[in-house]
Write a protein that holds these residues in place. Structure first.
Motif, PDB file in Angstrom:
ATOM      1  N   ARG A  26       6.954  10.789  -3.946  1.00  0.00           N
ATOM      2  CA  ARG A  26       6.382   9.887  -4.958  1.00  0.00           C
ATOM      3  C   ARG A  26       5.786   8.639  -4.309  1.00  0.00           C
ATOM      4  NH1 ARG A  26       8.823   7.773 -10.716  1.00  0.00           N
ATOM      5  NH2 ARG A  26       7.861   5.721 -10.720  1.00  0.00           N
ATOM      6  N   VAL A  27       6.510   8.052  -3.364  1.00  0.00           N
ATOM      7  CA  VAL A  27       6.020   6.851  -2.660  1.00  0.00           C
ATOM      8  C   VAL A  27       4.692   7.145  -1.974  1.00  0.00           C
ATOM      9  CG1 VAL A  27       6.447   5.302  -0.706  1.00  0.00           C
ATOM     10  CG2 VAL A  27       8.286   5.784  -2.329  1.00  0.00           C
ATOM     11  N   ASN A  28       4.640   8.255  -1.232  1.00  0.00           N
ATOM     12  CA  ASN A  28       3.420   8.615  -0.508  1.00  0.00           C
ATOM     13  C   ASN A  28       2.267   8.948  -1.454  1.00  0.00           C
ATOM     14  OD1 ASN A  28       3.672   8.956   2.649  1.00  0.00           O
ATOM     15  ND2 ASN A  28       5.650   9.540   1.791  1.00  0.00           N
ATOM     16  N   TYR A  29       2.563   9.689  -2.512  1.00  0.00           N
ATOM     17  CA  TYR A  29       1.523  10.099  -3.450  1.00  0.00           C
ATOM     18  C   TYR A  29       0.924   8.889  -4.167  1.00  0.00           C
ATOM     19  CZ  TYR A  29      -0.942  13.145  -6.717  1.00  0.00           C
ATOM     20  OH  TYR A  29      -1.916  13.800  -7.432  1.00  0.00           O
ATOM     21  N   GLN A  30       1.788   7.962  -4.553  1.00  0.00           N
ATOM     22  CA  GLN A  30       1.306   6.765  -5.236  1.00  0.00           C
ATOM     23  C   GLN A  30       0.416   5.936  -4.309  1.00  0.00           C
ATOM     24  OE1 GLN A  30       4.373   4.225  -6.833  1.00  0.00           O
ATOM     25  NE2 GLN A  30       2.928   2.812  -7.762  1.00  0.00           N
ATOM     26  N   MET A  31       0.830   5.768  -3.064  1.00  0.00           N
ATOM     27  CA  MET A  31       0.067   4.946  -2.128  1.00  0.00           C
ATOM     28  C   MET A  31      -1.267   5.583  -1.744  1.00  0.00           C
ATOM     29  SD  MET A  31       2.734   3.125   0.537  1.00  0.00           S
ATOM     30  CE  MET A  31       3.256   4.653   1.320  1.00  0.00           C
ATOM     31  N   LYS A  32      -1.271   6.927  -1.570  1.00  0.00           N
ATOM     32  CA  LYS A  32      -2.458   7.574  -1.001  1.00  0.00           C
ATOM     33  C   LYS A  32      -3.336   8.300  -2.019  1.00  0.00           C
ATOM     34  CE  LYS A  32       0.236   7.372   3.028  1.00  0.00           C
ATOM     35  NZ  LYS A  32       1.495   7.838   3.610  1.00  0.00           N
ATOM     36  N   ALA A  33      -2.733   9.072  -2.916  1.00  0.00           N
ATOM     37  CA  ALA A  33      -3.541   9.795  -3.906  1.00  0.00           C
ATOM     38  C   ALA A  33      -3.988   8.874  -5.037  1.00  0.00           C
ATOM     39  CB  ALA A  33      -2.761  10.979  -4.467  1.00  0.00           C
ATOM     40  N   LEU A  34      -3.109   7.951  -5.442  1.00  0.00           N
ATOM     41  CA  LEU A  34      -3.431   7.050  -6.548  1.00  0.00           C
ATOM     42  C   LEU A  34      -3.881   5.673  -6.074  1.00  0.00           C
ATOM     43  CD1 LEU A  34      -0.529   7.845  -9.070  1.00  0.00           C
ATOM     44  CD2 LEU A  34      -2.695   9.039  -8.725  1.00  0.00           C
ATOM     45  N   ASP A  35      -3.986   5.516  -4.765  1.00  0.00           N
ATOM     46  CA  ASP A  35      -4.429   4.244  -4.176  1.00  0.00           C
ATOM     47  C   ASP A  35      -3.604   3.067  -4.685  1.00  0.00           C
ATOM     48  OD1 ASP A  35      -6.008   2.728  -2.458  1.00  0.00           O
ATOM     49  OD2 ASP A  35      -7.561   2.358  -3.960  1.00  0.00           O
ATOM     50  N   GLY A  36      -2.301   3.309  -4.846  1.00  0.00           N
ATOM     51  CA  GLY A  36      -1.381   2.244  -5.231  1.00  0.00           C
ATOM     52  C   GLY A  36      -1.236   1.988  -6.714  1.00  0.00           C
ATOM     53  N   LYS A  37      -2.001   2.681  -7.546  1.00  0.00           N
ATOM     54  CA  LYS A  37      -1.928   2.471  -8.995  1.00  0.00           C
ATOM     55  C   LYS A  37      -0.589   2.972  -9.552  1.00  0.00           C
ATOM     56  CE  LYS A  37      -6.086   0.758  -9.525  1.00  0.00           C
ATOM     57  NZ  LYS A  37      -6.323  -0.622 -10.003  1.00  0.00           N
ATOM     58  N   GLU A  38      -0.162   2.360 -10.655  1.00  0.00           N
ATOM     59  CA  GLU A  38       1.142   2.683 -11.241  1.00  0.00           C
ATOM     60  C   GLU A  38       1.113   3.997 -12.027  1.00  0.00           C
ATOM     61  OE1 GLU A  38       4.056   1.071 -10.875  1.00  0.00           O
ATOM     62  OE2 GLU A  38       3.069  -0.289  -9.466  1.00  0.00           O
TER      63      GLU A  38
END
Length: 283
Positions: free
Chosen positions: A164-176
């Motif tokens: 989840r941490v990696n996906y949020q930072m990289k796939a979602l570009d940090g979006k919530e």
């Protein structure tokens, strides 16, 4: 009196000898015991490494379990595990988690992460903006991204997941992420994510490549397929390093186990077969 003194001295010496022997045996037992807890993304890798390590070190006890990345450093600090498996470097702060002190991080793998859908879903590519809007609950129907007229079921990992941490930072570009709704579901482990998406033709989720098989498929990210080759070439950006962490510098079987996972034999053998990438291949 002299006899009593001699008996007392003998008894003290005997107790000291017994204490030394027990202490020595306990130390040897701990030196030959490896207990790994933490990441389910890394679980296929740590389980395979444990099997191989046990074959050449049959006297060593190796136990592997997986729940979530955050359990890795927490278990090591509590003393319930000798090694923690985690999908980020816990000695540094990441979104949602402060840095842990007293730990040593050992880089052991490159983990490619993929957006997954049911294999019956016709959608084969999603952009950063589309994923941000899907996981924020703004895009709610597959027809908005080229799919069928059906409500999107958003499957997310629970807080504490390294994936989840990696996906949020990289796939979602940090979006919530969204956190509730009739079409929203949270799961605890990678295997549960695979099951949730594999049994629902309208679900979307994310997992590392080692789990992509059966009733799920990975979709391209901004037109780039989720493959180990594309990660190595720098084309696919949704990936992170996997770590084993110890409380201080590892010793005994724990040090040797980590060294085995970092060895060229394992990195270029089983690690590659399981769709992870050797750490030496990243520039």
């Amino acid at each position: 009196m002299k006899l009593i003194k001699r008996l007392a001295i003998s008894a003290t010496a005997f107790v000291a000898a017994i204490g030394f022997t027990f202490g020595g045996e306990a130390s040897a037992a701990s030196a030959n015991k490896v207990v790994i807890a933490g990441s389910t993304a890394l679980l296929p890798l740590t389980q395979q490494a444990a099997k191989e390590y046990k074959k050449v070190n049959p006297k060593v006890s190796v136990t592997v379990s997986g729940s979530s990345s955050i359990a890795g450093p927490q278990s090591v600090l509590k003393g319930s595990a000798t090694i923690g498996a985690i999908d980020w470097d816990p000695t540094e702060a990441v979104p949602g988690f402060k840095a842990f002190s007293g730990l040593v991080a050992h880089k052991i793998a490159v983990i490619p992460f993929a957006t997954i859908v049911n294999k019956e879903n016709p959608v084969n590519n999603l952009t950063t903006k589309q994923l941000q809007d899907i996981y924020a609950g703004k895009i709610k129907n597959w027809k908005e991204v080229g799919g069928k007229d059906a409500e999107i079921v958003v499957v997310n990992r629970k807080h504490g997941s390294g994936t989840r941490v990696n996906y949020q930072m990289k796939a979602l570009d940090g979006k919530e992420f969204m956190t509730k709704g009739d079409n929203y579901k949270e799961v605890g482990k990678s295997g549960e994510m695979v099951s949730a998406v594999g049994t629902n033709p309208n679900a979307i989720g994310y997992v590392d490549l080692a789990y992509v098989k059966g009733d799920i498929k990975s979709v391209s990210f901004n037109g780039v397929a989720a493959t180990t080759d594309n990660v190595i070439k720098g084309k696919y950006k949704v990936w992170g390093y996997g770590y084993l962490v110890t409380k201080g510098k590892p010793t005994g079987a724990n040090a040797k186990f980590i060294a085995y996972m970092q060895s060229s034999k394992f990195q270029n053998g089983s690690l590659k077969k399981l769709k992870f990438i050797p750490i030496s291949q990243m520039k």
